[in-house]
Every structure is written in C-alpha cells, then in structure tokens.
Design a protein around this motif. Sequence first.
Motif, short mmCIF file in Angstrom:
data_model
loop_
_atom_site.label_atom_id
_atom_site.label_comp_id
_atom_site.label_asym_id
_atom_site.label_seq_id
_atom_site.Cartn_x
_atom_site.Cartn_y
_atom_site.Cartn_z
N TYR A 89 0.77 -1.08 0.09
CA TYR A 89 0.01 0.06 -0.07
C TYR A 89 0.92 1.44 0.03
O TYR A 89 0.86 2.37 -0.64
CB TYR A 89 -1.02 -0.04 1.30
CG TYR A 89 -1.91 0.96 1.14
CD1 TYR A 89 -3.26 0.98 0.92
CD2 TYR A 89 -1.64 2.26 1.71
CE1 TYR A 89 -4.15 1.89 1.04
CE2 TYR A 89 -2.70 3.32 1.78
CZ TYR A 89 -3.88 3.07 1.26
OH TYR A 89 -4.74 4.17 1.35
N MET A 90 1.81 1.32 0.91
CA MET A 90 2.81 2.33 0.87
C MET A 90 3.63 2.58 -0.21
O MET A 90 4.08 3.70 -0.69
CB MET A 90 3.79 2.39 2.23
CG MET A 90 2.77 2.52 3.67
SD MET A 90 1.98 4.03 3.68
CE MET A 90 3.20 5.22 3.20
N GLU A 91 4.15 1.33 -0.97
CA GLU A 91 4.76 1.50 -2.18
C GLU A 91 4.26 2.20 -3.48
O GLU A 91 4.44 3.04 -4.20
CB GLU A 91 5.17 0.22 -2.84
CG GLU A 91 6.23 -0.58 -1.74
CD GLU A 91 7.61 0.16 -1.92
OE1 GLU A 91 7.86 0.87 -3.05
OE2 GLU A 91 8.30 0.11 -1.14
N GLY A 97 -5.83 -4.94 2.15
CA GLY A 97 -5.31 -3.97 1.46
C GLY A 97 -6.28 -2.86 1.33
O GLY A 97 -5.95 -1.68 0.75
N GLU A 98 -7.42 -2.83 1.65
CA GLU A 98 -8.62 -1.94 1.32
C GLU A 98 -9.38 -1.65 2.84
O GLU A 98 -9.39 -2.46 3.65
CB GLU A 98 -9.75 -2.47 0.31
CG GLU A 98 -9.15 -2.49 -0.98
CD GLU A 98 -8.79 -1.35 -1.76
OE1 GLU A 98 -9.12 -0.07 -1.38
OE2 GLU A 98 -7.70 -1.35 -2.55
N LEU A 99 -9.88 -0.39 2.96
CA LEU A 99 -10.62 0.13 3.93
C LEU A 99 -12.06 -0.87 3.89
O LEU A 99 -12.61 -0.96 3.08
CB LEU A 99 -11.07 1.48 3.86
CG LEU A 99 -9.93 2.62 4.54
CD1 LEU A 99 -10.46 3.86 4.38
CD2 LEU A 99 -9.70 2.30 6.01
N ALA A 125 -4.43 6.74 -7.57
CA ALA A 125 -3.63 5.52 -7.53
C ALA A 125 -3.67 4.29 -8.82
O ALA A 125 -3.14 3.91 -9.15
CB ALA A 125 -3.86 4.72 -5.97
N GLU A 126 -5.14 4.36 -9.00
CA GLU A 126 -5.40 3.56 -10.07
C GLU A 126 -4.93 4.11 -11.38
O GLU A 126 -4.43 3.39 -12.09
CB GLU A 126 -6.99 3.39 -10.12
CG GLU A 126 -7.47 2.75 -8.70
CD GLU A 126 -9.29 2.67 -9.01
OE1 GLU A 126 -9.84 3.39 -10.03
OE2 GLU A 126 -9.92 2.13 -8.08
N LEU A 127 -4.82 5.32 -11.64
CA LEU A 127 -4.27 5.92 -12.77
C LEU A 127 -2.93 5.60 -12.75
O LEU A 127 -2.25 5.50 -13.92
CB LEU A 127 -4.53 7.55 -12.92
CG LEU A 127 -6.20 7.74 -13.09
CD1 LEU A 127 -6.21 9.36 -12.93
CD2 LEU A 127 -6.59 7.33 -14.29
#
Length: 468
Positions: A57-59, A364-366, A380-382
Amino acid sequence: MRTFVLHSFNSFKRKIENFSLIQLQPMLNFNSTRAMSQSTSIPKKQQRVRDHGYDNYMEIEKKTRKVLKLQNLILTEPSQSLPVARLETLAKRVGFTRRHETGAFILKFPHVFEIFEHPVQRVLFCRLTRQAIHQIEQERHALAAQVPLAVTRLRKLLMMSSTQRLRLEHVRIARAALGLPDDFEFSVVLRYPQFFRLVDANETRNKYIELVERDPSLAICAIEKTRERVYREKGVDAEDVRFSFVINFPPGFKIGKYLKIAVWKWQRVPYWSPYDDVSGYDLRSIEAQKRMEKRAVATIHELLSMTVEKKITLERIAHFRMAMHLPKKLKEFLLQHQGIFYISTRGNQGKLHTVFLREAYRKGELVEPNDLYLARRRLAELVLISPRKAKVDRELVGYKRSRLDDEMGQVRRECVEDVYEDFKGEDDMGRDKDGEDDLSSDIGSDVDSDISDEDDEFDDSVSIQRTP
C-alpha cells in the motif's frame, strides 16, 4: 559464609521450582477464568513482523506522492501547462535531483501526464490528462462535502488535548490525514466561532486553536462502538469485552504462551478514556501507570479512527504527544501492540513511519470507505495503469477515427451517385444538385478538418511516447 551459601542455594531452588511450574501450565484461552501468572504487562521488546499488504500500500503511495508534487507544479501555472525543460528545473525543489529524472517519471504515467507540442513555440509541454483533472475535481468535491465531518473531527481532537487547545501549525501539518481543507484556518476555524477560537493570533508560529465548549455527546470513542457491536453480534462475556481492543496479529507473528497470557490480562486492565481529564488523579502508583499506558493506546486508536484513510505518520502523531500525554518512545510503544497497529517504513526510504489501524483494513482496502478515500484511490488507479495500456487505447481511438473517415466518405459518394442518377439530364435540377454538392462538400470538409486535427494530435502523442 555457610549461611550465605545455603540462602543462595534455597533461592535458586525456588526459582527452578517456579520455572518448572510455569512450564507445566497448560495453554489457556482468553475466556478462561483460571489463575494466571504474575506478569501483567506485555514485553516491551518485540520483534517487528512485516505485513506485506500494508507495505505494498505504501509503495503505491510513494508513487502517488511524487505525482501529486508534479501536479501541484503544473496547476500553479495560469495555463495549467509547463514546458518540459522548465518542469525539469522546478522539480528539483520537490525532490527530483537527477538529470532527466522528471521526464522519465512523466512518461511512466501517461494516464496522468500528457506531453504535447506547443503550436506556436514548437517545444514540448506537459499538462494533465482529462482523467487526472476529473480525479482532482472529484477529490475537491469530496473534500468540500466533508467539511461538517471535519469540524467534528477537529472538535474531538481538541477534546483529547489536556488543555483543550492545539497549535495551529501541528494541525496544519496533519490536515490531509484529518480531511481538512488547505484553508481550514478560514473555512473551518474562523467560520465556526461557536466551536473554535484562535489564540495569540499576532504571530503565526504561536497560533493556537482552542475549543470554546466541550460536547459530552462527542466524547465517545470508536472502540466503544466496536465493543458494543461485538457484544451484540457474538454475545461474548461482558467482562472480556469491557476494556478490550480488536487484536489481529500480522501473518507470521509468533505468539507464545506467556505473551498470550500477558495480552489476556492487558485486555482486562481498566483505563481512562482519552476524553477524560486525568489532572486530578494521582499517577504515581503502578495501577495508575498501567491505566495511563492503556489510555495512550486508546488515544492513538481514536486519533487513527478520525483520519480519512485510518492511517497517519508517526511523526505527525509525535506533534500531539505533549498535549495528549503520549509516551516519549512512540515507535517502541506501538511495537508492543502489533495486533492493533502496524508501522510501515516503506514509502520514503525509511525516513517516515506510517501507522495503520489494523482493524480498519481488510485485504489492503478500507472496510468502511468514504468518498474522499475513494477519490484518492482513483489517483492510485491511474498511476498503476500500465503505459502499454495507454498506447493500446490511443491505437484503438485512431482506428475508430480512420474507420469513421471511410464511412463518412462512402456515405458522401453514395449520396452523390443517387442524386446524379435521379436528376440526370435536367438542367434546373442539375443546378440544384450542384448546390447540394457544394453544401455537402462544405459539411464534409468541416468534418474532415476536425478529424484531421485530432489525428495530428494523436500522431504527435504517439511519436512522443515512442521517442524515449
């Protein structure tokens, strides 16, 4: 001398007997009521176990952080575009130090940045794509819609402070995590004088945000709501849930018998709420210190629960350490509770430590996403879309445009042939036919000119993508 030797031997014998008794004790679950060992504290030094879900997630966030820096440089321009050469120079201020690093970075994310040739200056410019602009607008609308929630968060944050006040600079540094707008001093603090007031407003560095009046209805922690839900759904013993936290150790974490017992006992230790005033208590006793340690866990838990993404850097938590009675060695303190929090060192070459609330995430998701979180994840998806996908999209668009040209030309030819067959040999109608041909040719030229302009831009963009 003989007495001293006998005394040492007897004490050593008692230690061996006690150790053997502890070793023979069976494994006990958390719901057992049998007598435990005398140890009631979790070991301070624990081995840190990585959780790759949070690290990955942080990467991704490391890339989006750089993208945001370049976006801000481009959006500060009136035309919202910059020459690539000038962008290389300005990017040195935000951490791009190597030569041609900015250009190579931009080409990696064609769904965020678009390179085009200026029609007059004939140099390469950089601007944001339509998808990136749409994401910015989506985040802006979500941030504006969350202003009432941001007001509540700031009120609760001030209520957790021992003096009911916090430095404006400390809140400003954590504004993005708390969902506050950039101009929160005017749009939140000064806009709601019934809740906040600014103290020492003459000097910017000494400004404080002070709470006007406490609201007891806001003094409810997020963990208390979780306990109530667990108690109603699972029907566990009320004594086990009364002061407990949700604990999920990371994969590969080895929890031994003694640590399990210590965690079980720690879960039952009572503590003061982060919203309670503890100035009137005597904090010198061991029992009071245990309560204050668990209160610090509850304070950090509540602070993370108030953030948009249920995470915040350890350095930003340290800004509130004095005001909220948090321990000095925050990193070691949080490592004692790896089942509640996770500290990730990824994302900024180990210089920043990001603290996650483990119970708020799943795969990895809320678990409970909000609009602002979804808007930020859209960026982040883009970023994660492959550059090859962008080239394929452009080739498909070019194919559709070329097919449209063929269809439009064929339609015009068929219309002309039909008209010629119907009105052949008639002079008056022939003149009308010529007029219609002129009209259709004018319309066709307009369409052709529009499509050709778009094709020129498409060819330029494709050539730029293939140049590096």
